[in-house]
Design a protein around this motif. Structure first.
Motif, mmCIF file in Angstrom:
data_model
loop_
_atom_site.group_PDB
_atom_site.id
_atom_site.type_symbol
_atom_site.label_atom_id
_atom_site.label_comp_id
_atom_site.label_asym_id
_atom_site.label_seq_id
_atom_site.Cartn_x
_atom_site.Cartn_y
_atom_site.Cartn_z
ATOM 1 N N LEU A 64 0.828 -1.206 0.000
ATOM 2 C CA LEU A 64 0.000 0.000 0.000
ATOM 3 C C LEU A 64 0.861 1.255 0.000
ATOM 4 O O LEU A 64 0.602 2.211 -0.744
ATOM 5 N N ILE A 65 1.894 1.229 0.854
ATOM 6 C CA ILE A 65 2.758 2.416 0.933
ATOM 7 C C ILE A 65 3.453 2.641 -0.405
ATOM 8 O O ILE A 65 3.627 3.776 -0.851
ATOM 9 N N ASN A 66 3.844 1.540 -1.061
ATOM 10 C CA ASN A 66 4.456 1.654 -2.383
ATOM 11 C C ASN A 66 3.547 2.374 -3.357
ATOM 12 O O ASN A 66 3.972 3.264 -4.088
ATOM 13 N N VAL A 67 2.288 1.961 -3.362
ATOM 14 C CA VAL A 67 1.338 2.578 -4.284
ATOM 15 C C VAL A 67 1.114 4.029 -3.902
ATOM 16 O O VAL A 67 1.080 4.926 -4.757
ATOM 17 N N GLN A 68 1.006 4.250 -2.574
ATOM 18 C CA GLN A 68 0.765 5.618 -2.108
ATOM 19 C C GLN A 68 1.911 6.532 -2.499
ATOM 20 O O GLN A 68 1.696 7.658 -2.938
ATOM 21 N N LEU A 69 3.160 6.036 -2.352
ATOM 22 C CA LEU A 69 4.321 6.857 -2.724
ATOM 23 C C LEU A 69 4.341 7.106 -4.223
ATOM 24 O O LEU A 69 4.867 8.115 -4.687
ATOM 25 N N GLY A 70 3.760 6.185 -4.995
ATOM 26 C CA GLY A 70 3.751 6.359 -6.434
ATOM 27 C C GLY A 70 2.675 7.309 -6.908
ATOM 28 O O GLY A 70 2.859 8.019 -7.889
ATOM 29 N N ILE A 71 1.545 7.321 -6.176
ATOM 30 C CA ILE A 71 0.449 8.180 -6.616
ATOM 31 C C ILE A 71 0.542 9.553 -5.970
ATOM 32 O O ILE A 71 0.275 10.568 -6.609
ATOM 33 N N LEU A 72 0.920 9.574 -4.702
ATOM 34 C CA LEU A 72 1.019 10.848 -3.991
ATOM 35 C C LEU A 72 2.419 11.028 -3.418
ATOM 36 O O LEU A 72 2.594 11.006 -2.196
ATOM 37 N N PRO A 73 3.431 11.180 -4.260
ATOM 38 C CA PRO A 73 4.784 11.322 -3.711
ATOM 39 C C PRO A 73 4.921 12.584 -2.878
ATOM 40 O O PRO A 73 5.783 12.667 -2.016
ATOM 41 N N SER A 74 4.031 13.565 -3.132
ATOM 42 C CA SER A 74 4.157 14.837 -2.427
ATOM 43 C C SER A 74 3.992 14.655 -0.929
ATOM 44 O O SER A 74 4.537 15.426 -0.145
ATOM 45 N N SER A 75 3.249 13.596 -0.511
ATOM 46 C CA SER A 75 3.017 13.414 0.921
ATOM 47 C C SER A 75 4.338 13.280 1.666
ATOM 48 O O SER A 75 4.475 13.756 2.785
ATOM 49 N N VAL A 76 5.319 12.620 1.053
ATOM 50 C CA VAL A 76 6.600 12.448 1.728
ATOM 51 C C VAL A 76 7.587 13.525 1.318
ATOM 52 O O VAL A 76 8.315 14.073 2.142
ATOM 53 N N ILE A 77 7.583 13.877 0.032
ATOM 54 C CA ILE A 77 8.616 14.806 -0.424
ATOM 55 C C ILE A 77 8.394 16.192 0.188
ATOM 56 O O ILE A 77 9.349 16.906 0.498
ATOM 57 N N SER A 78 7.107 16.559 0.443
ATOM 58 C CA SER A 78 6.899 17.883 1.051
ATOM 59 C C SER A 78 7.394 17.875 2.490
ATOM 60 O O SER A 78 7.875 18.893 3.001
ATOM 61 N N LEU A 79 7.285 16.715 3.143
ATOM 62 C CA LEU A 79 7.832 16.592 4.498
ATOM 63 C C LEU A 79 9.346 16.772 4.467
ATOM 64 O O LEU A 79 9.935 17.488 5.284
ATOM 65 N N ILE A 80 9.972 16.121 3.462
ATOM 66 C CA ILE A 80 11.430 16.206 3.360
ATOM 67 C C ILE A 80 11.858 17.641 3.078
ATOM 68 O O ILE A 80 12.850 18.121 3.620
ATOM 69 N N HIS A 81 11.079 18.355 2.248
ATOM 70 C CA HIS A 81 11.425 19.745 1.931
ATOM 71 C C HIS A 81 11.446 20.607 3.179
ATOM 72 O O HIS A 81 12.156 21.592 3.256
ATOM 73 N N ARG A 82 10.623 20.211 4.149
ATOM 74 C CA ARG A 82 10.505 21.055 5.347
ATOM 75 C C ARG A 82 11.773 21.027 6.202
ATOM 76 O O ARG A 82 11.957 21.864 7.066
ATOM 77 N N PHE A 83 12.648 20.040 5.974
ATOM 78 C CA PHE A 83 13.820 19.908 6.848
ATOM 79 C C PHE A 83 14.946 20.863 6.492
ATOM 80 O O PHE A 83 15.946 20.914 7.168
#
Lengths: 167, 471
Positions: free
Chosen positions: B451-470
């Motif tokens: 599920l997480i794989n699919v989620q990262l593929g469809i909504l990568p922004s969920s994680v990448i926006s978190l990473i941008h915040r650092f």
């Protein structure tokens, strides 16, 4: 010459002589005994630099623990009355000579070039047991604790590998 | 700022969990089932207690929020590993299955080491963490004592690892001697300032070589296939994801975090490592017959893709690597997880042929494995696609277009061997494939990873926006 100089040259001389004897003796046990002399001389040199803690550690760890390991290995390896190591000739010897020559040239260039090490005076009490304790238990407390976890994990690992029967 | 006792709460929590597990071993008569649940619950608890800090982008540790994100990655890798291990050990070594408490304990301590590496930001902690992680892994690789290949792998890993530890330590000594500081931030500042002594660069190069070994990059990749193949499969998954993420967290800190591309003296060197790893890993993976070995070679290739992000040296590159590591965790642990379920005693059922007809017997597992393989191959819409996309875009931004092109071409080669396994599973009839019942927990873990794989593929922004915040 003041006392410090005499002390340095005497200790360094003994260290060099015992170092040479270490690698020229054919009997490994004799070699090891000369190595101990060498370790003690180096500990004395540290003491001359006012690094008490390093001197103590040098004796405890090297002259004590590591030496015993050396002796154990020699006794385990040289079974029977064969107490001299067999001479192994071959290409390795020549490689060793070349490497030694390279190191010699490096040292000579450094000495001839008049390169000096880092200069400056150490803070008062640098290298003493007190200063070391202060640094270790204030600045590096977390790292000190991490070391204990490291040792604990290594201990568990050794037991897992070496245990005769698994529960 | 140095790592203090207060800001290192994730570390303290995980060490407490380790000590608790140790006490359980002593107190209880049959500690294994309890230890299994306590490990899982404990890891979950630590993960949850890090989470608020992660969302805040907590800067209390020297490495900030990125360090905490890596901690979550290590915990997730350990959790999945422990979940898969229970069943695996039971099936592969009835004697060892009873020693599972010690196994879980070593996994937890390895996570502590990884966390120390990712959180600390100074060279001493870095070294201690690395050793803590490595020592636990040496033992875990050889955990199945009756497996000859496992023992061989463990010894090989130990000898080479101890050797490379010497490199890293020597490099650290040279860096400290010439820079006079142990803080990684200060050393990076010196790198960006440029004009250092040769001793300084030598030290930095030794550290780079050491970590290139730990991530399994090209000239230092020799140990990967043997060790990954010999180790128990869940441990392989743990090494390929957790240990690799830990080493990359350090590489990001030391070689790319500041985004000062002009200060990156080692860019050519790292580009070379990346290019070599992608080519060697992908080409050698094509010729493998053993699935575990194929995944091992492919992990060399993945280290290469991630090094492309490091070589770019810009913020997009380091963010891309971080994202890549998160997605790689879930696809790789998932793939190894299914492989560990199919594998039989004595390393049987590991070749491509053994997977023929797998989809007919075990449609669910086959479907999950296919999903993980598609993600590893970098096909959309899975997490692996965006991981590759981010690092290649960063490379193009940094004028490393040749590296990006090479990366795309070599990942095309990668598609071949991943899809080949899918073809074998779906389009070839065969006898193999276990039809035994898979424990529910394992299935749930696999499903979650998918599920997480699919989620990262469809909504990568969920994680990448978190990473941008650092930043």
């Amino acid at each position: 010459m003041d006392f410090e100089r005499i002390f340095f040259f005497a200790t360094a001389g003994v260290a060099v002589v015992s170092g040479i004897l270490t690698i020229t003796r054919r009997n490994p046990v004799q070699s090891v005994l000369f190595l101990i002399v060498n370790f003690f001389c180096i500990a004395l040199l540290y003491l001359g630099l006012h690094a008490q803690f390093l001197a103590i550690i040098q004796i405890l760890v090297y002259a004590g623990a590591i030496m015993v390991l050396f002796l154990f290995v020699i006794m385990l390896l040289n079974l029977g009355d064969e107490n001299t190591l067999e001479e192994k000739s071959g290409y390795r010897k020549y490689i060793a000579v070349v490497l030694a020559a390279v190191v010699l040239v490096q040292i000579l260039t450094v000495v001839a070039g008049g390169v000096t090490g880092p200069t400056g005076t150490a803070a008062a009490g640098f290298g003493t047991v007190e200063a070391l304790g202060e640094t270790l238990f204030r600045e590096y407390l977390l790292q000190f604790e991490a070391t204990s976890v490291l040792l604990l994990a290594a201990l568990v690992g050794v037991i897992v590998i070496a245990k005769k029967k698994v529960i | 700022m140095p790592l203090t006792l207060e800001s290192s709460y994730p570390l303290i929590a995980i060490c407490s969990l380790g000590v608790l597990l140790l006490l359980l071993e002593i107190v209880l008569k049959k500690p294994d089932p309890v230890s299994y649940s306590v490990t899982i619950a404990g890891l979950l608890a630590v993960g949850v207690c890090i989470f608020p800090g992660l969302l805040r982008g907590d800067g209390a540790t020297p490495t900030g929020g990125a360090g905490l994100l890596f901690c979550e990655v290590f915990i997730a890798a350990a959790l999945l590993t422990v979940v898969f291990s229970g069943e695996y050990l039971r099936r592969h070594d009835s004697e060892r299955a009873a020693g599972q408490g010690a196994y879980n304990l070593l996994v937890v301590f390895a996570v502590a080491g990884m966390m120390l590496m990712a959180l600390a930001g100074d060279l001493i902690s870095l070294f201690l963490g690395l050793e803590l992680m490595s020592i636990c892994l040496y033992v875990l690789v050889g955990f199945l004592r009756k497996h000859v290949t496992g023992n061989e792998a463990s010894l090989k890993y130990f000898l080479l690892g101890a050797f490379i530890t010497g490199f890293i330590l020597y490099g650290i000594a040279l860096l400290y001697g010439s820079a006079g500081t142990l803080s990684i931030d200060a050393i990076v500042a010196l790198v960006i300032a440029g004009d250092q002594t040769p001793v300084f660069w030598a030290g930095l190069a030794l550290v780079l070589a050491g970590f290139a070994f730990k991530v399994g990059a090209f000239p230092f990749h020799m140990w990967i296939p043997d060790v990954y193949q010999g180790a128990p499969t869940p441990v392989t998954a743990f090494m390929a994801t957790g240990a690799k993420a830990a080493a990359f967290s350090v590489l990001i800190l030391m070689f790319s975090r500041r985004g000062g591309a002009e200060g990156l003296v080692f860019r050519d060197l790292i580009s070379f490592l990346a290019a070599g790893s992608m080519i060697v890993g992908n080409l050698l993976a094509i010729v493998q017959q053993n699935v575990k070995r194929m995944l091992a070679y492919s992990s060399i290739a993945h280290a290469g893709y991630m090094l492309v992000g490091i070589a770019s040296g810009n913020l997009n590159g380091s963010d891309g690597v971080t994202f890549y590591l998160v997605s790689y965790l879930f696809m790789n642990v998932g793939a190894f997880g299914v492989v560990s379920l199919v594998e039989e005693r004595e390393e049987k059922n590991l070749t491509y042929e053994d997977y023929s007809g797998f989809s007919a017997k075990n449609p669910l597992l086959a479907g999950l494995l296919a999903l993980f393989l598609f993600s590893l191959a970098g096909l959309p819409p899975f997490g692996g696609f965006f991981g590759k996309y981010f690092v290649f875009v960063a490379a193009i931004e940094a004028d490393l277009t040749w590296l990006a092109i090479l990366g795309v071409l070599s990942s095309l080669a990668g598609v071949y061997y991943y899809i080949r396994l899918v073809m074998v599973m779906y389009f070839r009839d065969g006898e193999a494939g276990r039809a035994e019942a898979v424990p529910r927990l394992v299935l749930a873990a696999l499903g979650l990873a998918a599920l997480i794989n699919v989620q990262l593929g469809i909504l990568p922004s969920s994680v990448i926006s978190l990473i941008h915040r650092f930043h």
